[in-house]
Design a protein around this motif. Structure first.
Motif, PDB file in Angstrom:
ATOM      1  N   ARG A 141       0.844  -1.195   0.000  1.00 50.28           N
ATOM      2  CA  ARG A 141       0.000   0.000   0.000  1.00 50.28           C
ATOM      3  C   ARG A 141       0.877   1.242   0.000  1.00 50.28           C
ATOM      4  NH1 ARG A 141      -3.226  -3.614   3.185  1.00 50.28           N
ATOM      5  NH2 ARG A 141      -1.797  -3.276   4.921  1.00 50.28           N
ATOM      6  N   TYR A 142       0.349   2.308  -0.576  1.00 49.05           N
ATOM      7  CA  TYR A 142       1.123   3.538  -0.645  1.00 49.05           C
ATOM      8  C   TYR A 142       1.470   4.045   0.748  1.00 49.05           C
ATOM      9  CZ  TYR A 142       2.858   7.747  -2.883  1.00 49.05           C
ATOM     10  OH  TYR A 142       3.675   8.752  -3.337  1.00 49.05           O
ATOM     11  N   ASP A 143       0.604   3.767   1.710  1.00 48.00           N
ATOM     12  CA  ASP A 143       0.871   4.178   3.093  1.00 48.00           C
ATOM     13  C   ASP A 143       2.078   3.455   3.680  1.00 48.00           C
ATOM     14  OD1 ASP A 143      -1.263   5.888   2.990  1.00 48.00           O
ATOM     15  OD2 ASP A 143      -2.647   4.583   4.085  1.00 48.00           O
ATOM     16  N   ASP A 144       2.467   2.336   3.071  1.00 47.34           N
ATOM     17  CA  ASP A 144       3.601   1.556   3.578  1.00 47.34           C
ATOM     18  C   ASP A 144       4.903   1.859   2.840  1.00 47.34           C
ATOM     19  OD1 ASP A 144       2.141   0.187   5.495  1.00 47.34           O
ATOM     20  OD2 ASP A 144       1.506  -1.363   4.071  1.00 47.34           O
ATOM     21  N   ARG A 145       4.937   2.951   2.083  1.00 48.26           N
ATOM     22  CA  ARG A 145       6.110   3.208   1.245  1.00 48.26           C
ATOM     23  C   ARG A 145       7.379   3.444   2.048  1.00 48.26           C
ATOM     24  NH1 ARG A 145       2.791   7.482   1.399  1.00 48.26           N
ATOM     25  NH2 ARG A 145       3.576   9.620   1.608  1.00 48.26           N
ATOM     26  N   THR A 248       8.687  -0.757  -2.733  1.00 48.71           N
ATOM     27  CA  THR A 248       8.094   0.490  -2.244  1.00 48.71           C
ATOM     28  C   THR A 248       8.799   1.720  -2.819  1.00 48.71           C
ATOM     29  OG1 THR A 248       9.468   0.319  -0.254  1.00 48.71           O
ATOM     30  CG2 THR A 248       7.188  -0.464  -0.100  1.00 48.71           C
ATOM     31  N   LEU A 251       6.817   2.553  -6.322  1.00 52.82           N
ATOM     32  CA  LEU A 251       5.355   2.533  -6.410  1.00 52.82           C
ATOM     33  C   LEU A 251       4.817   3.613  -7.343  1.00 52.82           C
ATOM     34  CD1 LEU A 251       4.355   1.794  -2.689  1.00 52.82           C
ATOM     35  CD2 LEU A 251       4.359   0.203  -4.630  1.00 52.82           C
ATOM     36  N   ASP A 252       5.393   4.806  -7.298  1.00 52.60           N
ATOM     37  CA  ASP A 252       4.942   5.874  -8.196  1.00 52.60           C
ATOM     38  C   ASP A 252       5.199   5.511  -9.648  1.00 52.60           C
ATOM     39  OD1 ASP A 252       4.084   7.441  -6.103  1.00 52.60           O
ATOM     40  OD2 ASP A 252       5.894   8.669  -6.021  1.00 52.60           O
ATOM     41  N   ARG A 255       2.749   2.822 -10.746  1.00 51.18           N
ATOM     42  CA  ARG A 255       1.425   3.416 -10.935  1.00 51.18           C
ATOM     43  C   ARG A 255       1.364   4.235 -12.221  1.00 51.18           C
ATOM     44  NH1 ARG A 255       0.826   8.108  -7.137  1.00 51.18           N
ATOM     45  NH2 ARG A 255       2.172   8.903  -8.805  1.00 51.18           N
ATOM     46  N   ASP A 256       2.400   5.024 -12.489  1.00 51.61           N
ATOM     47  CA  ASP A 256       2.397   5.898 -13.665  1.00 51.61           C
ATOM     48  C   ASP A 256       2.389   5.093 -14.961  1.00 51.61           C
ATOM     49  OD1 ASP A 256       2.438   8.027 -11.945  1.00 51.61           O
ATOM     50  OD2 ASP A 256       4.568   8.501 -12.248  1.00 51.61           O
ATOM     51  N   SER A 261      -2.155   0.683  -8.180  1.00 47.96           N
ATOM     52  CA  SER A 261      -1.736   1.236  -6.897  1.00 47.96           C
ATOM     53  C   SER A 261      -2.705   0.745  -5.829  1.00 47.96           C
ATOM     54  CB  SER A 261      -1.689   2.760  -6.915  1.00 47.96           C
ATOM     55  OG  SER A 261      -2.985   3.295  -7.155  1.00 47.96           O
ATOM     56  N   TYR A 262      -2.260   0.795  -4.583  1.00 46.54           N
ATOM     57  CA  TYR A 262      -3.068   0.324  -3.468  1.00 46.54           C
ATOM     58  C   TYR A 262      -3.079   1.357  -2.362  1.00 46.54           C
ATOM     59  CZ  TYR A 262      -2.891  -4.241  -5.732  1.00 46.54           C
ATOM     60  OH  TYR A 262      -3.016  -5.274  -6.618  1.00 46.54           O
TER      61      TYR A 262
END
Length: 262
Positions: A141-145, A248, A251-252, A255-256, A261-262
């Motif tokens: 998840r993005y929160d876990d980057r 991590t 992730l960007d 996604r791009d 993404s999560y």
């Protein structure tokens, strides 16, 4: 001058004490080919790792083998050193025996997306429907980057060699490894990027952590946090720690290029 000479000798001795990190395809002949390895692991059972794919790359009539992971209906993720310079790939889905897949897809180089500096690539594929033997793995998840996952247990899988002398395994193997502190790899190699994950390999368990490009998936949450990248030039049974791409950190970029993404 004598003191200076002693100090210089000390610096040289210290510098040469570090092992050289190498991508698995660049390990000296007789120690490995492009395949990474699962050592001290165990055979996978049907459906245990439905997200892994075998990747048979081709170039100028030759070929190399890597692992990869399904991250979406039309996307596979692997290591950049696997796709680098290759002309095409055959993707093996849902296999236990290496070449006995549920089905395959052929993809040309125009569908390879390689990161500029990191050892990570994406492969655009024909649409794949998910079921018990062929399924995606979720990413962090993005929160876990900013999670370094140190101390977490994870699963690595692949068809790589099981020893320095053996051939590529025809059957899918797994091994459970514990993610270590980056300082372990830094002390061994002399430097270690924050965009990597360090996997210590005591007792040779998990040495090479599977095929190049293969997935490192944490037990808690079943998310892919790493991609098999490199090990020590001393060989797969040297007990040297292994380097994984830290997902991590990308992730960007993922996604791009994929919309995932999560």
């Amino acid at each position: 001058m004598k003191v200076l000479a002693v100090l210089l000798l000390g610096v040289i001795a210290s510098a040469t004490a570090f092992e050289k990190p190498v991508f698995w395809k660049d390990v000296p002949v007789g120690k490995a080919s492009i395949e990474g390895r699962i050592t001290m692991g165990y055979p996978a059972y049907e459906g245990k790792v439905p997200y892994i794919v075998g990747l048979g790359f081709s170039k100028n009539g030759g070929g190399t083998w890597c692992g990869g992971s399904i991250i979406g209906n039309t996307w596979v993720m692997t290591a950049k050193h696997c796709t680098d310079g290759m002309e095409s790939v055959t993707i093996y889905y849902g296999a236990l025996w290496r070449l006995q897949a549920q089905y395959t897809h052929w993809v040309g180089r125009s569908d390879f997306i390689e990161h500029g500096s990191g050892d990570i690539s994406l492969i655009r594929t024909p649409h794949v429907d998910f079921w018990s033997l062929v399924n995606k793995v979720e990413l962090p998840r993005y929160d876990d980057r900013y999670n370094n996952y140190q101390g977490w247990w994870a699963l690595v899988s692949g068809w790589g060699k099981t020893s320095d002398e053996g051939g590529v395994s025809e059957y899918l193997n797994c091994v459970d490894v514990q993610i270590g502190e980056n300082s372990v790899c830094e002390n061994y190699y002399g430097s270690f990027s924050g965009d990597l994950i360090c996997i210590p390999t005591p007792e040779n368990k998990g040495t090479c952590s599977g095929d190049s490009g293969g997935p490192l998936v944490i037990h808690d949450g079943n998310r892919q946090v790493g991609i098999v990248s490199f090990g020590s030039s001393a060989g797969c049974l040297s007990n040297g720690p292994k380097g994984m791409v830290r997902v991590t950190s990308y992730l960007d970029w993922i996604r791009d290029n994929t919309g995932i993404s999560y």
